[in-house]
Design a protein around this motif. Sequence first.
Motif, PDB file in Angstrom:
ATOM      1  N   ILE A   1       0.919  -1.197  -0.089  1.00 28.82           N
ATOM      2  CA  ILE A   1       0.065   0.045   0.054  1.00 28.82           C
ATOM      3  C   ILE A   1       0.898   1.153  -0.115  1.00 28.82           C
ATOM      4  O   ILE A   1       0.536   2.260  -0.538  1.00 28.82           O
ATOM      5  CB  ILE A   1      -0.926   0.032   1.113  1.00 28.82           C
ATOM      6  N   GLY A   2       2.109   0.938   0.697  1.00 34.16           N
ATOM      7  CA  GLY A   2       2.963   2.236   0.663  1.00 34.16           C
ATOM      8  C   GLY A   2       2.378   3.146   1.934  1.00 34.16           C
ATOM      9  O   GLY A   2       2.864   4.253   2.000  1.00 34.16           O
ATOM     10  N   THR A   3       2.119   2.196   2.882  1.00 30.56           N
ATOM     11  CA  THR A   3       1.757   2.788   4.293  1.00 30.56           C
ATOM     12  C   THR A   3       3.124   3.503   4.921  1.00 30.56           C
ATOM     13  O   THR A   3       4.165   3.142   4.651  1.00 30.56           O
ATOM     14  CB  THR A   3       1.209   1.793   5.223  1.00 30.56           C
ATOM     15  N   THR A   4       2.891   4.525   5.854  1.00 27.29           N
ATOM     16  CA  THR A   4       3.750   5.248   6.287  1.00 27.29           C
ATOM     17  C   THR A   4       4.560   4.397   7.615  1.00 27.29           C
ATOM     18  O   THR A   4       5.674   4.765   8.216  1.00 27.29           O
ATOM     19  CB  THR A   4       3.485   6.661   6.864  1.00 27.29           C
ATOM     20  N   GLY A   5       3.684   3.473   7.886  1.00 23.40           N
ATOM     21  CA  GLY A   5       4.100   2.576   9.238  1.00 23.40           C
ATOM     22  C   GLY A   5       3.873   3.339  10.295  1.00 23.40           C
ATOM     23  O   GLY A   5       4.424   2.820  11.436  1.00 23.40           O
ATOM     24  N   ARG A   6       3.286   4.227  10.381  1.00 23.70           N
ATOM     25  CA  ARG A   6       2.988   4.950  11.753  1.00 23.70           C
ATOM     26  C   ARG A   6       1.568   4.498  12.547  1.00 23.70           C
ATOM     27  O   ARG A   6       1.162   5.045  13.447  1.00 23.70           O
ATOM     28  CB  ARG A   6       2.188   6.416  11.320  1.00 23.70           C
ATOM     29  N   GLY A   7       0.950   3.358  12.322  1.00 23.03           N
ATOM     30  CA  GLY A   7       0.123   2.722  12.977  1.00 23.03           C
ATOM     31  C   GLY A   7      -1.166   3.109  12.799  1.00 23.03           C
ATOM     32  O   GLY A   7      -2.410   2.916  13.304  1.00 23.03           O
ATOM     33  N   ILE A   8      -1.432   4.298  11.691  1.00 22.61           N
ATOM     34  CA  ILE A   8      -2.752   4.747  11.367  1.00 22.61           C
ATOM     35  C   ILE A   8      -3.722   3.717  11.155  1.00 22.61           C
ATOM     36  O   ILE A   8      -4.715   3.714  11.703  1.00 22.61           O
ATOM     37  CB  ILE A   8      -2.495   5.572  10.265  1.00 22.61           C
ATOM     38  N   GLY A   9      -3.631   2.752  10.030  1.00 18.28           N
ATOM     39  CA  GLY A   9      -4.834   1.857   9.624  1.00 18.28           C
ATOM     40  C   GLY A   9      -5.108   0.851  10.971  1.00 18.28           C
ATOM     41  O   GLY A   9      -6.252   0.702  11.060  1.00 18.28           O
ATOM     42  N   PRO A  10      -4.250   0.457  11.502  1.00 12.69           N
ATOM     43  CA  PRO A  10      -4.456  -0.725  12.695  1.00 12.69           C
ATOM     44  C   PRO A  10      -5.360   0.098  13.686  1.00 12.69           C
ATOM     45  O   PRO A  10      -5.997  -0.426  14.375  1.00 12.69           O
ATOM     46  CB  PRO A  10      -3.141  -0.956  13.146  1.00 12.69           C
ATOM     47  N   CYS A  11      -4.964   1.245  14.011  1.00 11.95           N
ATOM     48  CA  CYS A  11      -5.688   2.228  14.847  1.00 11.95           C
ATOM     49  C   CYS A  11      -7.022   2.202  14.503  1.00 11.95           C
ATOM     50  O   CYS A  11      -7.980   2.020  15.361  1.00 11.95           O
ATOM     51  CB  CYS A  11      -4.988   3.497  15.224  1.00 11.95           C
TER      52      CYS A  11
END
Length: 431
Positions: free
Chosen positions: A128-138
């Motif tokens: 996806i190209g996620t930033t890895g900041r935990g946004i989606g899982p939150c």
Amino acid sequence: MSAVVVVGTQWGDEGKGKIVDLLTKYADLIVRFQGGNNAGHTLVVDGNTFIFHLIPSGILYEDKLCLIGNGVVLDPSVLIGELEELKSKGLEITPQRLKISYNTHLIMPYHRALDHAREAAKSKGKKIGTTGRGIGPCYEDKIVRCGIKIGDLMDPELFREKLKENVEAKNFILEKQFGAQKISFDEILREYERYREILSPYVDNCSFIIDEALKNGKNVLFEGAQGTQLDIDHGTYPFVTSSNTVAGGACTGAGIGPSRIDKVIGVCKAYTTRVGGGPFPTELFDEVGDRMQVRGGEFGATTGRKRRCGWLDGVVLKDAVRLNGIDGLAITKLDVLSGFNPLKVCTKYKGRSGTWEYMPGTIREVESLVPEYTEFNGWDEDISGIDSIDGLPVQCQDYIKAIEDLSGVPVEIVSVGPGREQTIVLKNPFD
């Protein structure tokens, strides 16, 4: 009294931070209503550069109240870091200047761990190209009703109980599914107890504060993050963010009814960029795209990743007008296009199943799209010091008019440089 929403019309990075900072002059409250620290809003004021990930872009005005709404997912360590950085620059942000909705969900260390583990497990081409900041899982925890709100953090016993349940569940997934390292309940508990002490004075009922302000004739400015094509429902799914980035998200993400919104301003970069994976029909893979990237300084404010660059996509813009109910446009980075000739604007797509005047609903069709362009004469002049629309080169004025005709929406603000003063305001949305 007016309530104005500022949203991005593309894939984010349109320059919303600058426009919010500019309009803050006329607002009493500035409200961030969605997203997390995966977004970075860059402001240049008096030669100084500020990058905000969570704090609303209006914070540089010392007489304004900024709110972080319930639609945001909040990483306490990032917010505290921003507060400390501002303090080091002589701007101490007190609870009288910044409020956090008690319904705002907290990003936890296990969210970041899951984010990294899931992205690492995806095959090339499906990332996806996620930033890895935990946004989606939150956001995921919020939807399945096991999330932890900052209001929960204020209740030590409740927080401990919810944290224990979540750590057990997340460790099972991290260890059994991904073979990743487990996280420590005790370490998180100690860390977040410290955050409680620091942030508790800032926690409040933001919905009530906004309502009282509007009842008392105050102007409220709502700040969105990312862009329309990254909306979880309306964007190029699954290459999207995890929240509603469109103007309707201001209502759910701040706690106000839709009838209270008076105007929506769409921020549109004079060309198009995208960070991370996902389809991008007008992307350029040649010297023109490289020059656009260098001249525009197109690196992500949050990740530092190089942004992909392409011509202005009028289909994406028209989708944004429809989905947000946009009343006026703010065109940014127009100065970057000086020296490009000809200029091109995509007006429709050719796909494997026909011609499209809006973004198709299936990702495979989207990935097949080929843009059809209309060409315009460019200009060579440096426009970064021009302070009136009539002072712009004729070709530049024609380009702005073409954007208005294509979108069906008037251009009300034109940015010709990064500085606050490098802006031509044709119409104040709060008037």
